[in-house]
Design an enzyme around this catalytic site. Structure first.
Site, PDB file in Angstrom:
ATOM      1  N   SER B 168       0.839  -1.189   0.000  1.00 36.01           N
ATOM      2  CA  SER B 168       0.000   0.000   0.000  1.00 36.01           C
ATOM      3  C   SER B 168       0.884   1.253   0.000  1.00 36.01           C
ATOM      4  CB  SER B 168      -0.935  -0.052   1.214  1.00 36.01           C
ATOM      5  OG  SER B 168      -1.975   0.875   1.069  1.00 36.01           O
ATOM      6  N   ARG B 238     -11.679   6.634   9.366  1.00 34.09           N
ATOM      7  CA  ARG B 238     -11.133   5.285   9.454  1.00 34.09           C
ATOM      8  C   ARG B 238     -12.146   4.235   8.992  1.00 34.09           C
ATOM      9  NH1 ARG B 238      -6.814   2.007   9.274  1.00 34.09           N
ATOM     10  NH2 ARG B 238      -6.983   0.260  10.689  1.00 34.09           N
ATOM     11  N   ASP B 347      -8.279  -6.633  -4.930  1.00 38.10           N
ATOM     12  CA  ASP B 347      -7.921  -5.309  -4.414  1.00 38.10           C
ATOM     13  C   ASP B 347      -8.474  -4.249  -5.361  1.00 38.10           C
ATOM     14  OD1 ASP B 347      -6.705  -2.962  -3.549  1.00 38.10           O
ATOM     15  OD2 ASP B 347      -4.711  -3.831  -3.375  1.00 38.10           O
ATOM     16  N   HIS B 380      -7.645  -5.404  -0.609  1.00 40.20           N
ATOM     17  CA  HIS B 380      -6.359  -4.725  -0.408  1.00 40.20           C
ATOM     18  C   HIS B 380      -5.641  -5.232   0.840  1.00 40.20           C
ATOM     19  CE1 HIS B 380      -3.449  -1.529  -0.707  1.00 40.20           C
ATOM     20  NE2 HIS B 380      -3.769  -1.050   0.465  1.00 40.20           N
ATOM     21  N   ASP B 381      -6.399  -5.499   1.899  1.00 34.10           N
ATOM     22  CA  ASP B 381      -5.811  -5.922   3.166  1.00 34.10           C
ATOM     23  C   ASP B 381      -5.116  -7.275   3.082  1.00 34.10           C
ATOM     24  OD1 ASP B 381      -5.896  -3.987   5.039  1.00 34.10           O
ATOM     25  OD2 ASP B 381      -7.528  -4.839   6.218  1.00 34.10           O
TER      26      ASP B 381
END
Lengths: 413, 413
Positions: B168, B238, B347, B380-381
């Site tokens: 990232s 967040r 992602d 993405h994580d």
């Protein structure tokens, strides 16, 4: 889901953002009210609506257009608060795909909305001094929204709708109509929608709500007592939602990484401009930021935060299969309605896979269904934008259905 | 990018959310500071870092791990504020793919961060009484972040890094390192990243920032004067970002539409619980909502809002090709570095297409590059989660590079 081009956002302080102006909307009052899914009776119920075209003598040419989350009943005329053209003015009108020379078009502001239909802004019957419902407004479902529309349709003397058409949350209403009132819907067009709200979409809605809650002007929903609406929180909610209405391709095409160099960087929404904005690296901001700020700040002038909470919650709770022991096909078993299910290839909020589930369930229910995925890079908002393939699809489907229904061309002319 | 399992969010009032606790981090001070891309000199500069393993006698076995937006230098040990394991504890350690029996691993808190490196929380040199920089902290770039890391690496006596690895925003740092210091990077592994921040990603960052600005406790960035951090705005930022780190599939798999029936619905973050939450239709909330609230409320205890503004801005401004007249290949021309570019199929924040652009530019630059797209539904994580294909890829690449570099296995043992 504005189509507004990017414009410099007004540097406005929250004090100057007043609650929605009082506008008189065309409406009908149902004193007996409505029994809601939550088990409570909401009474009275007022429903605001607009109509276009003329109902034919057989009352057979009516089309109900269902609006999306932040839409309203002003489909094809100037919106009285914003002064902008109707949200589907390119689709509904004389000679347009939903041809008002031919069809009688009705659009009803959703129950729980803020453009004249009963919602959180409406006076609470048991409260003194006309105090609004606020967050005490009962929780509603998409089915409640459809039942409230049904009262308007019946009031207009329409037994069977020629068609029910809508995109996004409007498409959920189309599905709710077809499931609740199959004999009253000749044709149904759910566009860019889903039979249930996905975890990801619930998540986005929840962040929207938290943004509203985080605004101290929300005041636990009683913002009429402080004379300031939670403009900043609602604007943040809108900005985030707006990203989900587009696609990465559309954002890249429209804005890319272009910046605007400005002597003064526009202030954050609802804030006094800081002497030096922390956003203004090298005195620039990205065009996409300017566009989003504009989306946020214009939205708060026309929408009510408690309505946003109520209606997003209705979307979250939508799960048509769950009402039928998990069997979506059962919602449509034996339906006489003809369906045209439409999705857009770049829509990631209501992806094609969701429309395919609907089409598959309709097939299992032996319904008459066609399914069209339109190739476009415009994302979810494609249903509101210039998308000739959508126009052709709608026009063709309505024409075919009109022939089957025995509606002569230009019947209302 | 927590891996925290869903847990009931604490019903905490904002007054009880204090600024970050004072923690002593291992750090080094550079009195001469750093010349920034914006043209200003930042001095002094303190950089906080952690190391794992042992630097070999040739000082040839060092790996720099670059952390993501909300990561920190505590890669493989307990984070001192949260008490949780290091963010990449499953990847970095004895016998793990980044094997600390073999490699000397360094991770530096980014410039502009809030875990000990100079950033908006640091005292402003020219201010009386140790007042922090706040929003007067100079705008920084990913290249500034890499240059600040380079000072730490030089300070540690390392001339050439065996590898620079990060996901990232960490991957952006890898690319910046390879472009700025090609002779000092033997191998580079940019994971789930991009050579420029897309319009969509800028848009999401902008909404995050607006959420922070909308919190009155932000107080134009001077929240130390009111003793309350903008916890609600930062939590909303967040929560939204967290959705983008996952995938629709992952959210559906983890949460679907499951609800929790609770006697009392948890309060919105930082709000006193309303008597009846407008969220609690039929007394239920969705599990995904509970999870997101937990993500938001735990984040504000470990991260600084002004750092969030500063570092997201650095990401937005990252565009490596723009530094080379739009030719990304020119950023790497003649590079001796070996690259392994890794992306994840689900992602959508840093999609495979972005990694492919990087790999293509490296090919055009005649660099030694391998490109791996890992099939996963984790979004993405995935780079932080249990993804055996990532472990295999990293382990294999590092082994191959170690052989080329003449690093004996277990050199530091």
């Amino acid at each position: 889901m504005d189509q507004t081009p990017p414009a410099p956002p007004p540097a406005e302080s929250p004090a100057s953002i007043s609650p929605l102006p009082a506008v008189e909307h065309q409406h009908v009052r149902f004193a007996e009210g409505l029994e809601l899914d939550c088990g409570r009776r909401l009474a009275p119920v007022e429903m605001a609506y607009q109509t276009y075209g003329r109902l034919d003598d057989r009352r057979a040419n009516a089309i109900l257009v269902c609006h999306a989350l932040t839409g309203d009943q002003y489909v094809a005329e100037q919106q009285p608060i914003t002064g902008k053209p109707g949200w589907w003015a390119r689709m509904v009108g004389p000679g347009l795909p939903i041809d008002t020379d031919r069809f009688f078009v009705v659009c009803v502001n959703v129950l729980g909305g803020c453009m004249g239909s009963t919602g959180p802004r409406s006076p609470r019957p048991d409260a003194a001094g006309g105090e609004p419902w606020g967050t005490d407004f009962p929780p509603i479902t998409l089915q409640d929204i459809a039942r409230a529309q049904e009262k308007v349709i019946t009031h207009l003397g329409i037994d069977r709708l020629f068609a029910v058409i809508g995109g996004s949350m409007g498409g959920m209403q189309v599905l709710a109509w077809a499931a609740l009132f199959p004999r009253r819907v000749f044709a149904a067009v759910p566009i860019a929608t889903a039979s249930f709200h996905s975890a990801q979409n619930i998540a986005f809605n929840e962040v929207s709500r938290q943004a509203i809650f985080a605004d101290p002007d929300w005041n636990n929903g009683r913002y009429w007592t402080n004379g300031r609406v939670p403009a900043r929180g609602l604007a943040v909610a809108r900005m985030m939602a707006h990203i989900t209405y587009l696609s990465e391709e559309a954002l890249t095409r429209k804005f890319g990484r272009r910046t605007r160099r400005e002597a003064t960087v526009p202030a954050p929404i609802g804030s006094a401009a800081p002497a030096q904005s922390p956003l203004g690296l090298f005195g620039e901001m990205f065009e996409v930021e300017s566009y989003l700020r504009h989306q946020g700040s214009s939205f708060v002038r026309r929408f009510d935060a408690n309505s946003y909470l109520t209606v997003t919650r209705a979307m979250d709770y939508f799960d048509l299969a769950a009402d039928h022991d998990g069997d979506l096909a059962a919602a449509f078993r034996g339906t006489p309605t003809r369906f045209c299910v439409i999705s857009f290839s770049s829509d990631w909020l209501f992806p094609t896979s969701q429309s395919r589930l609907i089409a598959r369930a309709l097939n299992q229910a032996a319904a008459n269904v066609s399914f069209v995925e339109i190739e476009t890079d415009k994302g979810h908002d494609a249903f509101l934008l210039d998308e000739p393939a959508l126009d052709r699809t709608l026009r063709g489907f309505l024409q075919g259905c009109a022939e089957h229904a025995g509606l002569a061309p230009g019947v209302a002319a």
